[in-house]
Design a protein around this motif. Structure first.
Motif, PDB file in Angstrom:
ATOM      1  N   ASN A 156       0.882  -1.386  -0.129  1.00  0.00           N
ATOM      2  CA  ASN A 156      -0.108  -0.021  -0.135  1.00  0.00           C
ATOM      3  C   ASN A 156       0.737   0.813   0.096  1.00  0.00           C
ATOM      4  O   ASN A 156       0.673   2.088  -0.737  1.00  0.00           O
ATOM      5  N   SER A 184       3.366   1.671  -2.811  1.00  0.00           N
ATOM      6  CA  SER A 184       1.990   1.952  -4.843  1.00  0.00           C
ATOM      7  C   SER A 184       1.751   3.315  -4.321  1.00  0.00           C
ATOM      8  O   SER A 184       1.476   4.268  -4.908  1.00  0.00           O
ATOM      9  N   VAL A 206       0.750  -3.070  -8.217  1.00  0.00           N
ATOM     10  CA  VAL A 206       2.536  -3.401  -8.069  1.00  0.00           C
ATOM     11  C   VAL A 206       2.269  -4.471  -8.685  1.00  0.00           C
ATOM     12  O   VAL A 206       2.017  -5.451  -8.564  1.00  0.00           O
ATOM     13  N   TYR A 266      -2.936  -2.992  -5.334  1.00  0.00           N
ATOM     14  CA  TYR A 266      -2.467  -2.178  -5.044  1.00  0.00           C
ATOM     15  C   TYR A 266      -1.513  -1.526  -6.568  1.00  0.00           C
ATOM     16  O   TYR A 266      -1.040  -0.593  -6.102  1.00  0.00           O
ATOM     17  N   ASN A 314       4.709   5.713  -4.608  1.00  0.00           N
ATOM     18  CA  ASN A 314       4.929   5.253  -5.679  1.00  0.00           C
ATOM     19  C   ASN A 314       6.944   5.328  -5.726  1.00  0.00           C
ATOM     20  O   ASN A 314       7.676   6.088  -6.278  1.00  0.00           O
ATOM     21  N   GLY A 363       7.843   2.397 -10.636  1.00  0.00           N
ATOM     22  CA  GLY A 363       7.497   2.389  -9.579  1.00  0.00           C
ATOM     23  C   GLY A 363       7.628   1.283  -9.052  1.00  0.00           C
ATOM     24  O   GLY A 363       8.455   0.603  -9.465  1.00  0.00           O
ATOM     25  N   GLY A 390       0.308  -8.126  -5.525  1.00  0.00           N
ATOM     26  CA  GLY A 390       0.637  -6.602  -5.859  1.00  0.00           C
ATOM     27  C   GLY A 390      -0.846  -6.121  -6.735  1.00  0.00           C
ATOM     28  O   GLY A 390      -1.145  -4.653  -7.197  1.00  0.00           O
TER      29      GLY A 390
END
Length: 812
Positions: free
Chosen positions: A270, A273, A312, A310, A276, A341, A307
């Motif tokens: 979290n 993300s 990711v 989020y 970044n 990111g 991920g």
């Protein structure tokens, strides 16, 4: 990889048991990587032509057949790479014999080092806990191939090979395991705590998953460097030199797939993300959480897919093919370096050793799996077979490389063996980075503060904060500033004085409950003033990661009892300076309202003596402030201190207690304050008592003085502004006058602050006592909400009056 029919049957049966499916081995179809499960493993297995061995028949976790084409598909789908870009990653390594040899040597060094560790452990030269990495060499191979010196690396307790692959000297790592002064941490850290400043290797952390929020803080420090236009000098001190335009540093954090089931993983994803962050979560998936078969305890081991919620991306690779791990891993790392990111890399592998040399290996299937994996899932053997078959290397070339590497390992052992043990005096020297008697008024702020402030704070925002500071200053001069506002004033003064100062809190934008972080984000931006999710462990951990990397974070807890969520992180903050052999400071300040006032009606959870809970953590300086003056002066000193400090303020007095402050002045962090001295006539008549108290006890004691005096007695009232280190000198001076001691204590009878002080006084000042120490402390029962019941638990001024009477009238 051929897999026996017997083993296939066993694995498919196991898969069916866990997934509730029926699988036909003859018609098994490979899943796409996105459908990978820890049991079916996205593999195509040739059962018809496999050979059978007894070991394979008991394997619980089948290998995966994940060729480069499957990795390429994942990189295209999840990371947006083109086919041409992926082909370049493939050809760059596969066509470079020197690079492949370097990869091979990195793996051989890892294997040879760990084998040597095992031998030295059995000889008693390495002690304590030790965790080896044999079988997982594709991971240090990747680190050597794709991770740069300036990247920030945070590992867990199985980190020897990660450190060496990062460039840390193998002799110094071995010396650390030998508990020698030449070790990476001067023998203070040991096997689980390898740190190296030069190579930005920042642990070695023993508690499972505690390293995850630290990595978020480390990654955040990279963004802060860019935002502020500063960079590290050789001592990690920030200088007014912007990172180069091509700065592409990342943070990499290692975690096992079992540990990754911890909630800190979700918090990390979290935060990474949201901000970044340039962060790689590298998941070492060996199918075992310690020894337990991970699917026995985890519903889904596909950490690389976690991920998605989020945004990711993640990649799964097969640790049996080190070249594919290096190529796929570098693609993921370059994705992060490009500013897109965070990302996850999951490496499917096997660990050949038990959890530690003392491991009983009693868990289901562990011994059989180890024996099988050593034969069938050795990444080094796989590399040798692949590239000898391809004609890239001859057996003699690889043999010569092994000989060269093993000679280096031998030198590392010899270096460690000949090195001296650290001096006994070092232990006490590593208690605090800054001596307790430090005068913080003499500490100068960064010379570049004005320049950084000018380029990061707009003129309009600077005008606003200057006006705010002027208003608080006027209140302070008039004696009308509250404790919360006094801390807020100190925070702003220090954040302007030193732009490397940051702050973290829940509800930060709104000023939290007591205005301590008021206007920080509005002034300094989201980078330096972070509004956090509601998990104190997470953002205390992030602050720790920033502190490791040259920043000076403040953590505001709103209510200090919420810090219970962050006990692991607070403990590590206290230990870090010592554990790293003094190589890493920990300039971190935790502030919050706490304590238990009489009749505060907050219930048991908000009335816990958290100050007593953290008293036993080494390396912390712990202070209390029952007035705006103390809160202001202690806050400024703690922010300037290079170690972890914790300031407790009285929850029920945060807004009501008002007074002046000594503007611009830092207070000592090792001194108590004498708030009232007993009349000399009472001292001469034996009717005086030394009273030690803090937080709400200060107000209760001050309100009780008149009644005590009306009874013909008096007190030396001492506010314990420093719970640790304790100011025994001031206590001794008072006891030399009164010879009697009462402690009005805002913690429990068992394990409380008063218990610690009473023991110290009895041990060190016993000859000054004419009576037993009188402890007026909380009962061990949880604090009730109802005022009628709370009377039986929490002590107050009336109890102090009775205590003084008893000490002065009873014959001892």
């Amino acid at each position: 990889m051929k897999f026996s029919a017997a083993a296939l049957t066993f694995c498919l049966a196991t898969a069916a048991a866990f997934t509730g499916t029926t699988v036909n081995s003859r018609n098994m179809v490979a899943n796409s990587p996105s459908q990978h499960t820890p049991l079916t493993m996205a593999a195509t297995i040739d059962a018809e032509t496999a050979t059978t061995t007894d070991a394979e028949s008991t394997v619980m976790r089948p290998p995966i057949n994940l060729p480069w084409d499957s990795i390429s598909s994942q990189l295209q789908e999840s990371f947006g790479y083109s086919a041409e870009e992926i082909a370049a990653y493939d050809s760059t390594l596969e066509s470079d014999k020197d690079a492949l040899m370097k990869l091979y040597k990195a793996m051989q060094l890892a294997r040879g080092f760990e084998n040597a560790c095992n031998q030295q452990y059995m000889q008693g030269k390495i002690r304590g806990f030790m965790h080896l990495d044999n079988g997982q060499e594709s991971i240090p191979g990747l680190v050597d191939y794709a991770i740069k010196k300036e990247d920030k690396k945070l590992s867990y307790y199985r980190e020897h090979t990660h450190a060496i692959a990062s460039g840390v000297d193998a002799g110094e790592v071995m010396a650390e395991l030998f508990m020698k002064d030449t070790g990476t941490c001067r023998g203070a850290g040991g096997s689980m705590h390898i740190f190296d400043r030069e190579h930005y290797f920042q642990g070695g952390w023993a508690l499972v998953c505690e390293q995850l929020p630290y990595a978020a803080g480390a990654a955040k420090s990279i963004l802060l460097d860019r935002e502020l236009g500063v960079s590290d000098d050789a001592s990690y001190k920030k200088q007014d030199v912007a990172p180069p335009a091509e700065d592409d540093r990342i943070a990499i954090v290692f975690v096992g797939e079992g540990g990754a089931q911890n909630g800190r993983t979700a918090e990390l994803l979290n935060a990474a993300s949201k901000d970044n962050l340039p962060l790689l979560l590298l998941v070492i998936d060996n199918g075992r959480a310690i020894n337990t078969f991970t699917p026995d305890i985890a519903r889904n081991s596909n950490v690389y897919e976690q991920g998605k919620h989020y945004g990711v991306p993640g990649l799964l690779v097969n640790g049996m093919d080190p070249a594919d791990v290096a190529k796929g891993g570098k693609a993921v790392i370059d994705y992060i370096r490009s500013g897109k990111g965070p990302a996850i890399l999951q490496v499917h592998t096997y660990r050949f050793n038990g959890h530690s040399p003392a491991d009983p290996e009693h868990e289901r299937g562990r011994k059989e799996e180890k024996a099988w994996a050593r034969q069938e899932q050795d990444p080094i053997k796989g590399f040798e077979n692949k590239y000898i078959t391809k004609g890239v290397f001859t057996e003699d070339e690889l043999k010569a490389a092994r000989k060269e590497v093993l000679a280096d390992v031998k030198k590392a052992v010899e270096f460690a063996d000949k090195s001296p043990m650290p001096p006994v005096e070092l232990a006490k020297e590593l208690e605090f980075p800054d001596a307790p008697a430090t005068d913080y008024n003499k500490k100068e702020g960064p010379s570049f503060a004005d320049e950084v402030n000018a380029r990061t704070i707009s003129p309009e925002k600077m005008d606003t904060i200057r006006a705010h500071i002027e208003a608080l200053t006027a209140k302070a001069k008039a004696g009308e500033i509250s404790i919360g506002d006094a801390i807020n004033l100190a925070v702003h003064e220090e954040m302007l004085r030193d732009p490397t100062t940051t702050i973290h809190a829940e509800d930060l934008q709104a000023g939290s409950s007591y205005d301590i972080p008021k206007l920080t984000q509005q002034t300094y931006g989201k980078g330096r003033a972070a509004d956090e999710i509601i998990d104190e462990g997470h953002f205390i951990g992030k602050a720790l990661g920033e502190a490791l990397n040259g920043y000076r974070p403040i953590v505001e807890l709103m209510n200090t009892n919420f810090g219970i969520y962050g006990m692991a992180e607070i403990s590590s903050a206290g230990n870090t300076f010592a554990t790293t052999g003094g190589k890493f400071d920990m300039p971190m300040t935790i502030i919050g309202a706490g304590g238990t006032a009489p009749n505060q009606a907050l219930g048991a959870e908000h009335s816990q003596p958290f100050h007593a809970y953290v008293m036993g953590i080494p390396g912390l300086k712990i202070g209390t402030a029952a007035s705006p003056e103390a809160a202001y002066g202690l806050t400024k000193s703690m922010i300037r201190d290079n170690g972890p400090c914790f300031l407790f303020a009285p929850v029920k007095m945060m807004k009501e207690a008002k007074g002046p402050v000594d503007l611009g002045k830092c207070m000592p962090l090792n001194k108590a304050a004498v708030l009232h001295e007993a009349d000399q006539s009472c001292v001469d008549n034996g009717n005086a008592v030394t009273v030690l108290t803090y937080l709400h006890g200060v107000k209760e004691a001050q309100m009780a003085i008149k009644e005590i005096q009306e009874e013909g007695f008096d007190i030396d009232l001492i506010e314990l502004r420093s719970l640790k280190p304790l100011d025994m000198e001031t206590i001794k001076t008072s006891l030399s006058r009164t010879n009697k001691l009462a402690i009005l204590d805002e913690s429990t009878k068992s394990g409380g602050v008063g218990a610690t002080i009473s023991a110290l006084v009895s041990e060190e000042l016993f000859d000054l006592l004419d009576a037993p120490v009188k402890r007026l402390c909380m009962d061990d029962a949880p604090v009730p909400y109802a005022s009628s019941m709370e009377l039986a638990v929490v002590k107050r001024g009336s109890d102090l009056v009775q205590g003084v009477f008893d000490l002065c009238t009873k014959k001892w």
